[in-house]
Write a protein that holds these residues in place. Sequence first.
Motif, PDB file in Angstrom:
ATOM      1  N   LYS A 164       0.847  -1.195   0.000  1.00 28.49           N
ATOM      2  CA  LYS A 164       0.000   0.000   0.000  1.00 28.49           C
ATOM      3  C   LYS A 164       0.879   1.240   0.000  1.00 28.49           C
ATOM      4  O   LYS A 164       2.089   1.155   0.197  1.00 28.49           O
ATOM      5  N   GLU A 165       0.231   2.377  -0.178  1.00 27.75           N
ATOM      6  CA  GLU A 165       0.973   3.629  -0.161  1.00 27.75           C
ATOM      7  C   GLU A 165       1.032   4.181   1.269  1.00 27.75           C
ATOM      8  O   GLU A 165       0.041   4.155   1.995  1.00 27.75           O
ATOM      9  N   VAL A 166       2.228   4.635   1.626  1.00 27.13           N
ATOM     10  CA  VAL A 166       2.395   5.265   2.937  1.00 27.13           C
ATOM     11  C   VAL A 166       2.867   6.691   2.696  1.00 27.13           C
ATOM     12  O   VAL A 166       3.874   6.917   2.022  1.00 27.13           O
ATOM     13  N   ILE A 167       2.113   7.641   3.230  1.00 27.44           N
ATOM     14  CA  ILE A 167       2.403   9.048   2.946  1.00 27.44           C
ATOM     15  C   ILE A 167       3.290   9.647   4.044  1.00 27.44           C
ATOM     16  O   ILE A 167       2.991   9.531   5.234  1.00 27.44           O
ATOM     17  N   VAL A 168       4.406  10.245   3.622  1.00 30.50           N
ATOM     18  CA  VAL A 168       5.353  10.875   4.555  1.00 30.50           C
ATOM     19  C   VAL A 168       5.749  12.246   4.010  1.00 30.50           C
ATOM     20  O   VAL A 168       5.929  12.407   2.799  1.00 30.50           O
ATOM     21  N   SER A 169       5.919  13.210   4.899  1.00 32.02           N
ATOM     22  CA  SER A 169       6.383  14.538   4.495  1.00 32.02           C
ATOM     23  C   SER A 169       7.853  14.465   4.080  1.00 32.02           C
ATOM     24  O   SER A 169       8.648  13.751   4.696  1.00 32.02           O
ATOM     25  N   ARG A 170       8.221  15.235   3.057  1.00 32.58           N
ATOM     26  CA  ARG A 170       9.631  15.257   2.614  1.00 32.58           C
ATOM     27  C   ARG A 170      10.559  15.791   3.710  1.00 32.58           C
ATOM     28  O   ARG A 170      11.743  15.496   3.716  1.00 32.58           O
ATOM     29  N   GLY A 171      10.004  16.549   4.629  1.00 30.15           N
ATOM     30  CA  GLY A 171      10.830  17.068   5.726  1.00 30.15           C
ATOM     31  C   GLY A 171      11.109  16.037   6.809  1.00 30.15           C
ATOM     32  O   GLY A 171      11.862  16.292   7.739  1.00 30.15           O
ATOM     33  N   GLU A 172      10.502  14.857   6.674  1.00 32.29           N
ATOM     34  CA  GLU A 172      10.641  13.848   7.737  1.00 32.29           C
ATOM     35  C   GLU A 172      11.202  12.512   7.231  1.00 32.29           C
ATOM     36  O   GLU A 172      11.052  11.478   7.886  1.00 32.29           O
ATOM     37  N   LEU A 173      11.855  12.545   6.058  1.00 33.21           N
ATOM     38  CA  LEU A 173      12.453  11.298   5.539  1.00 33.21           C
ATOM     39  C   LEU A 173      13.810  11.115   6.209  1.00 33.21           C
ATOM     40  O   LEU A 173      14.853  11.385   5.647  1.00 33.21           O
ATOM     41  N   ILE A 174      13.759  10.592   7.435  1.00 32.84           N
ATOM     42  CA  ILE A 174      14.918  10.648   8.322  1.00 32.84           C
ATOM     43  C   ILE A 174      15.944   9.541   8.066  1.00 32.84           C
ATOM     44  O   ILE A 174      15.626   8.469   7.566  1.00 32.84           O
ATOM     45  N   GLU A 195       5.924  10.614  -1.119  1.00 36.89           N
ATOM     46  CA  GLU A 195       6.455  11.811  -0.472  1.00 36.89           C
ATOM     47  C   GLU A 195       5.538  12.986  -0.755  1.00 36.89           C
ATOM     48  O   GLU A 195       5.083  13.150  -1.889  1.00 36.89           O
ATOM     49  N   VAL A 196       5.300  13.787   0.267  1.00 39.26           N
ATOM     50  CA  VAL A 196       4.488  14.988   0.044  1.00 39.26           C
ATOM     51  C   VAL A 196       5.191  16.219   0.603  1.00 39.26           C
ATOM     52  O   VAL A 196       6.068  16.111   1.461  1.00 39.26           O
ATOM     53  N   GLY A 197       4.782  17.400   0.082  1.00 40.91           N
ATOM     54  CA  GLY A 197       5.341  18.658   0.548  1.00 40.91           C
ATOM     55  C   GLY A 197       6.753  18.858   0.048  1.00 40.91           C
ATOM     56  O   GLY A 197       7.192  18.214  -0.909  1.00 40.91           O
ATOM     57  N   THR A 198       7.481  19.753   0.719  1.00 35.86           N
ATOM     58  CA  THR A 198       8.874  20.027   0.367  1.00 35.86           C
ATOM     59  C   THR A 198       9.710  19.827   1.624  1.00 35.86           C
ATOM     60  O   THR A 198       9.168  19.551   2.693  1.00 35.86           O
ATOM     61  N   THR A 199      11.035  19.963   1.485  1.00 37.08           N
ATOM     62  CA  THR A 199      11.921  19.756   2.631  1.00 37.08           C
ATOM     63  C   THR A 199      11.544  20.665   3.798  1.00 37.08           C
ATOM     64  O   THR A 199      11.512  20.224   4.948  1.00 37.08           O
ATOM     65  N   ASN A 200      11.215  21.936   3.500  1.00 39.33           N
ATOM     66  CA  ASN A 200      10.952  22.858   4.613  1.00 39.33           C
ATOM     67  C   ASN A 200       9.466  23.104   4.890  1.00 39.33           C
ATOM     68  O   ASN A 200       9.118  23.530   5.979  1.00 39.33           O
ATOM     69  N   LEU A 219       2.194   8.538   7.888  1.00 38.30           N
ATOM     70  CA  LEU A 219       3.308   8.376   8.832  1.00 38.30           C
ATOM     71  C   LEU A 219       3.992   9.698   9.112  1.00 38.30           C
ATOM     72  O   LEU A 219       4.320  10.451   8.192  1.00 38.30           O
ATOM     73  N   LYS A 220       4.194   9.942  10.406  1.00 41.52           N
ATOM     74  CA  LYS A 220       4.993  11.098  10.810  1.00 41.52           C
ATOM     75  C   LYS A 220       6.231  10.566  11.516  1.00 41.52           C
ATOM     76  O   LYS A 220       6.135   9.609  12.292  1.00 41.52           O
ATOM     77  N   ALA A 221       7.395  11.152  11.240  1.00 38.87           N
ATOM     78  CA  ALA A 221       8.623  10.708  11.901  1.00 38.87           C
ATOM     79  C   ALA A 221       9.238  11.878  12.649  1.00 38.87           C
ATOM     80  O   ALA A 221       9.283  13.001  12.137  1.00 38.87           O
ATOM     81  N   HIS A 222       9.690  11.608  13.854  1.00 37.04           N
ATOM     82  CA  HIS A 222      10.351  12.634  14.658  1.00 37.04           C
ATOM     83  C   HIS A 222      11.700  12.950  14.019  1.00 37.04           C
ATOM     84  O   HIS A 222      12.487  12.045  13.743  1.00 37.04           O
ATOM     85  N   THR A 223      11.956  14.218  13.769  1.00 34.80           N
ATOM     86  CA  THR A 223      13.246  14.593  13.172  1.00 34.80           C
ATOM     87  C   THR A 223      14.256  14.677  14.312  1.00 34.80           C
ATOM     88  O   THR A 223      14.689  15.745  14.729  1.00 34.80           O
TER      89      THR A 223
END
Length: 459
Positions: A164-174, A195-200, A219-223
């Motif tokens: 399946k697809e898992v959505i993560v912000s580009r700012g949180e690809l840790i 990936e969604v959004g931009t780095t910042n 998915l959200k990942a702690h930076t």
Amino acid sequence: MSPNLQNIPSVDKLLNLDPINQLIQIYGRSLTIDCIRIQLDIYRKKIIQDQINLLSMDKIIDDIRDVLIKQTSPSFKQVYNLTGTILHTNLGRAILPEKAIQAVVNAMKNPSNLEYEIENGKRGDRDVHLRDIVQKLTSAEDVTVVNNNAAAVFLCLNTLGLKKEVIVSRGELIEIGGSFRLPDIMKRAGSKLVEVGTTNRTHRVDYETAITKQTGLLLKAHTSNYLIEGFTKSVSVEELASIGQKFNIPTMYDLGSGSLVNFKNFGLPSEPTISEILKQGVDIVTFSGDKLLGSTQAGIIVGKKEWIQKIKKNPLKRILRVGKMTIACLESTLRLYLNPDTLSQELPTLKIFTRPKEDIFQTCIKIKNHLDNKLSHCTISIIESNTEIGSGSLPSQTIPTFCIKIESTQKSLTKIENSLRKLPIPIIARMENKSILFDMRMIFADEESIFIENLNFLE
Ligand SMILES: *Cc1c(COP(=O)(O)O)cnc(C)c1O
């Protein structure tokens, strides 16, 4: 005259000597003979290359003893962590509470109800030992535990995001410590990264427009180990949870460190607690057992019962499950949190973080006096510095501390640093701006005398 091959004694001759027989008493006959052969071989090679000037019986016996000591000393051992990074991944992260150590010893020595329901005599579930206490401390509906937080993230992805697809912000690809890279873990877990959004900057609408029928997880990942500052926007846990609820898709937060108490209460830098994060509506939170929690290596997955039960049924859970020592250790550590008044004394990580600066200064003075004698060719001073929490916990915040600073020529510093690592209990210090720093925060008053004794071996 330098020795020749005839000067090397035979194994039999050596075995008749008293000192060698004493070594046999300690190390056993076969290992001693092995080591004799190893050492005699070294002499043979050195004599052929003309690298030996003198070969006395005393020296031979000493050398054999050294080989035996080397071969029998464990590879895994205690070190002193004076790096100023407390939860140092390379140095074993958290040190364990005395009560947890006792629980582990007990688990090692005796059979236990690891997977056995004593009440009704039936087969049980090892996660059960953590359920009540985790519920009490976090208000989570359910909990399961695996080998580490990386495994926790992997198992969640493989359960909820397989094919399946898992959505993560580009700012949180840790990336954490080189080997944990979220995109790689996702691929191996069988999830398709979207990936969604931009780095910042990432907005709510970025998630919403990326959601399709194939979306399995948000998915959200702690930076943990970096900060994005300036013109930034990220979607909060609360907002992410509300998107998930709106579209009926589970949400997960890889929290990394995660604490059960508000560190502000102890005068420390703080972040939201696990309980506060769960209140914001996210379905699953994962965190490590040996970071801020202050226990042993483990990955703790908490959240909604529906998802936790699904995760537990994944066959990979069996592969990633923890052993009885981990369960014993975690349960016992978690129970300490029931009494916040004694926590900063009972939980070593918290005791280290909250140690008064004046106390650290006193230790610095004592150890400095000793070093002044040992390293008379160096300039030694006490300076103010900062302790880092480490393991990506609160990356931007530090705790004030005192350090011993050793200054000398570069050549001499390199030599000292090398000797420090060769001590019976190796000292791992911080090298900074052409000096060696000892952050004495982790050496408490009752450990000073052993610390000094160890320093006496410094060459
Ligand atoms: C530390 C960390 C991990 C990895 O946890 P381990 O317990 O070391 O496996 C994963 N994600 C985040 C955000 C982390 O901080």
